[in-house]
Design a protein around this motif. Sequence first.
Motif, mmCIF file in Angstrom:
data_model
loop_
_atom_site.group_PDB
_atom_site.id
_atom_site.type_symbol
_atom_site.label_atom_id
_atom_site.label_comp_id
_atom_site.label_asym_id
_atom_site.label_seq_id
_atom_site.Cartn_x
_atom_site.Cartn_y
_atom_site.Cartn_z
ATOM 1 N N VAL A 1 0.820 -1.212 0.000
ATOM 2 C CA VAL A 1 0.000 0.000 0.000
ATOM 3 C C VAL A 1 0.854 1.263 0.000
ATOM 4 N N LEU A 2 1.910 1.298 0.797
ATOM 5 C CA LEU A 2 2.646 2.539 1.044
ATOM 6 C C LEU A 2 3.419 3.101 -0.154
ATOM 7 N N PRO A 3 4.099 2.280 -0.978
ATOM 8 C CA PRO A 3 5.023 2.859 -1.965
ATOM 9 C C PRO A 3 4.409 3.862 -2.932
ATOM 10 N N GLN A 4 3.153 3.701 -3.326
ATOM 11 C CA GLN A 4 2.590 4.562 -4.371
ATOM 12 C C GLN A 4 1.420 5.403 -3.872
ATOM 13 N N LEU A 5 1.429 5.732 -2.579
ATOM 14 C CA LEU A 5 0.351 6.580 -2.066
ATOM 15 C C LEU A 5 0.352 7.954 -2.733
ATOM 16 N N ALA A 6 1.530 8.480 -3.037
ATOM 17 C CA ALA A 6 1.622 9.734 -3.796
ATOM 18 C C ALA A 6 1.634 9.389 -5.285
ATOM 19 N N TYR A 7 0.465 9.076 -5.806
ATOM 20 C CA TYR A 7 0.351 8.590 -7.190
ATOM 21 C C TYR A 7 0.325 9.792 -8.136
ATOM 22 N N PRO A 8 1.335 9.953 -9.000
ATOM 23 C CA PRO A 8 1.462 11.185 -9.787
ATOM 24 C C PRO A 8 0.254 11.509 -10.653
ATOM 25 N N PHE A 9 -0.287 10.517 -11.357
ATOM 26 C CA PHE A 9 -1.412 10.815 -12.250
ATOM 27 C C PHE A 9 -2.629 11.286 -11.463
ATOM 28 N N ALA A 10 -2.882 10.677 -10.299
ATOM 29 C CA ALA A 10 -4.028 11.083 -9.489
ATOM 30 C C ALA A 10 -3.851 12.513 -8.985
ATOM 31 N N ILE A 11 -2.637 12.864 -8.586
ATOM 32 C CA ILE A 11 -2.379 14.236 -8.130
ATOM 33 C C ILE A 11 -2.553 15.211 -9.285
ATOM 34 N N PHE A 12 -2.072 14.853 -10.463
ATOM 35 C CA PHE A 12 -2.259 15.702 -11.644
ATOM 36 C C PHE A 12 -3.738 15.909 -11.938
ATOM 37 N N LEU A 13 -4.515 14.838 -11.901
ATOM 38 C CA LEU A 13 -5.947 14.924 -12.180
ATOM 39 C C LEU A 13 -6.642 15.824 -11.173
ATOM 40 N N MET A 14 -6.318 15.667 -9.888
ATOM 41 C CA MET A 14 -6.972 16.479 -8.866
ATOM 42 C C MET A 14 -6.523 17.931 -8.941
ATOM 43 N N ARG A 15 -5.281 18.172 -9.269
ATOM 44 C CA ARG A 15 -4.810 19.550 -9.404
ATOM 45 C C ARG A 15 -5.540 20.268 -10.531
ATOM 46 N N GLN A 16 -5.681 19.570 -11.668
ATOM 47 C CA GLN A 16 -6.392 20.167 -12.790
ATOM 48 C C GLN A 16 -7.853 20.434 -12.439
ATOM 49 N N SER A 17 -8.468 19.513 -11.709
ATOM 50 C CA SER A 17 -9.874 19.674 -11.346
ATOM 51 C C SER A 17 -10.056 20.762 -10.296
ATOM 52 N N MET A 18 -9.135 20.837 -9.348
ATOM 53 C CA MET A 18 -9.224 21.861 -8.304
ATOM 54 C C MET A 18 -9.118 23.266 -8.875
ATOM 55 N N GLN A 19 -8.437 23.408 -9.997
ATOM 56 C CA GLN A 19 -8.312 24.725 -10.614
ATOM 57 C C GLN A 19 -9.644 25.245 -11.142
ATOM 58 N N SER A 20 -10.618 24.344 -11.326
ATOM 59 C CA SER A 20 -11.929 24.784 -11.807
ATOM 60 C C SER A 20 -12.765 25.408 -10.691
ATOM 61 N N ILE A 21 -12.339 25.248 -9.432
ATOM 62 C CA ILE A 21 -13.046 25.887 -8.316
ATOM 63 C C ILE A 21 -12.649 27.356 -8.275
ATOM 64 N N PRO A 22 -13.592 28.267 -8.316
ATOM 65 C CA PRO A 22 -13.247 29.700 -8.268
ATOM 66 C C PRO A 22 -12.492 30.043 -6.987
ATOM 67 N N ASP A 23 -11.450 30.833 -7.126
ATOM 68 C CA ASP A 23 -10.686 31.258 -5.953
ATOM 69 C C ASP A 23 -11.545 32.063 -4.990
ATOM 70 N N SER A 24 -12.570 32.728 -5.514
ATOM 71 C CA SER A 24 -13.429 33.554 -4.658
ATOM 72 C C SER A 24 -14.152 32.715 -3.616
ATOM 73 N N ILE A 25 -14.501 31.476 -3.963
ATOM 74 C CA ILE A 25 -15.173 30.604 -2.996
ATOM 75 C C ILE A 25 -14.226 30.242 -1.854
ATOM 76 N N ILE A 26 -12.994 29.902 -2.200
ATOM 77 C CA ILE A 26 -12.006 29.562 -1.179
ATOM 78 C C ILE A 26 -11.712 30.772 -0.298
ATOM 79 N N GLU A 27 -11.554 31.932 -0.916
ATOM 80 C CA GLU A 27 -11.257 33.147 -0.161
ATOM 81 C C GLU A 27 -12.424 33.537 0.735
ATOM 82 N N SER A 28 -13.650 33.352 0.257
ATOM 83 C CA SER A 28 -14.821 33.664 1.081
ATOM 84 C C SER A 28 -14.873 32.767 2.310
#
Length: 268
Positions: free
Chosen positions: A136-163
């Motif tokens: 379980v441990l070796p691939q917990l930081a799975y690069p493709f999953a992090i890339f996918l979530m980073r791209q998706s998180m960018q679709s959340i408006p910064d104004s919502i996070i700041e609010s």
Amino acid sequence: MKILKYIALALGLVLTLGPFYWMMVGATNPSGAILSVPPNLILGSYLGENFKNLMNSVDIWRSLFNSVIITGAFTIFAGLFSAAAGYAFAKFKFRGRNVLFAVFLMSMMIPYQALIIPQFELFAKLGLLNTYSAVVLPQLAYPFAIFLMRQSMQSIPDSIIESARIDGCGEYRTFFQISLPMMLPAIGAMSIFLFTHQWNNFLWPLVALVTEDMYTLPILLSILAGQDNLDYGQLMLAATISVIPIFVIFLFLQRYFIAGIVGGAVKG
């Protein structure tokens, strides 16, 4: 023109589902009937006998249990870490963020085979070989999953996070109660990728797991396929059992799959 499209779609369906159907047919027929010419495409009545022989040959239920525990833990923890890392890369402004993200993605170019020996030595020194943690441990930081979530998180408006921050939400609450619920499609798509990856993982579990009672289903299938007196009925039945969880997970999360992939491509 429509007829040609329907013919192409029907051909694609046959090519996609044909091997799975043949596998299920093989699970219900004796070994000799599977390789018959012409091929037998009718479900047989030998399922019970194949199941009995399979139980006598290997402990498939133990291997199934091992695969469920390992894959379930990996999907949950790798999904959580990937979502948190994607959130940090998308919503936190810090020096060298893009360079760090690019270097992290470059790790995907390293052949996994090159990491086997140092990884094995590390887990041997930690005394974690032949345990669930070793897989379980070796691939917990799975690069493709992090890339996918980073791209998706960018679709959340910064104004919502700041609010949320202005209203007094801490980072943990902002992440778990605001960001994650908005990312359910991406999380569903990521979960399918992580589950499928770990469920089919063969090389590292083969190295890290030593005793038969710790084997996962891919290792068990390789043992069955490598027997001198190969029984195709047993092999097809074991393969059928191994793919059922993937079908179940995909059917359960399919409504999130396309939306998650498309959402991840909105912003670069």
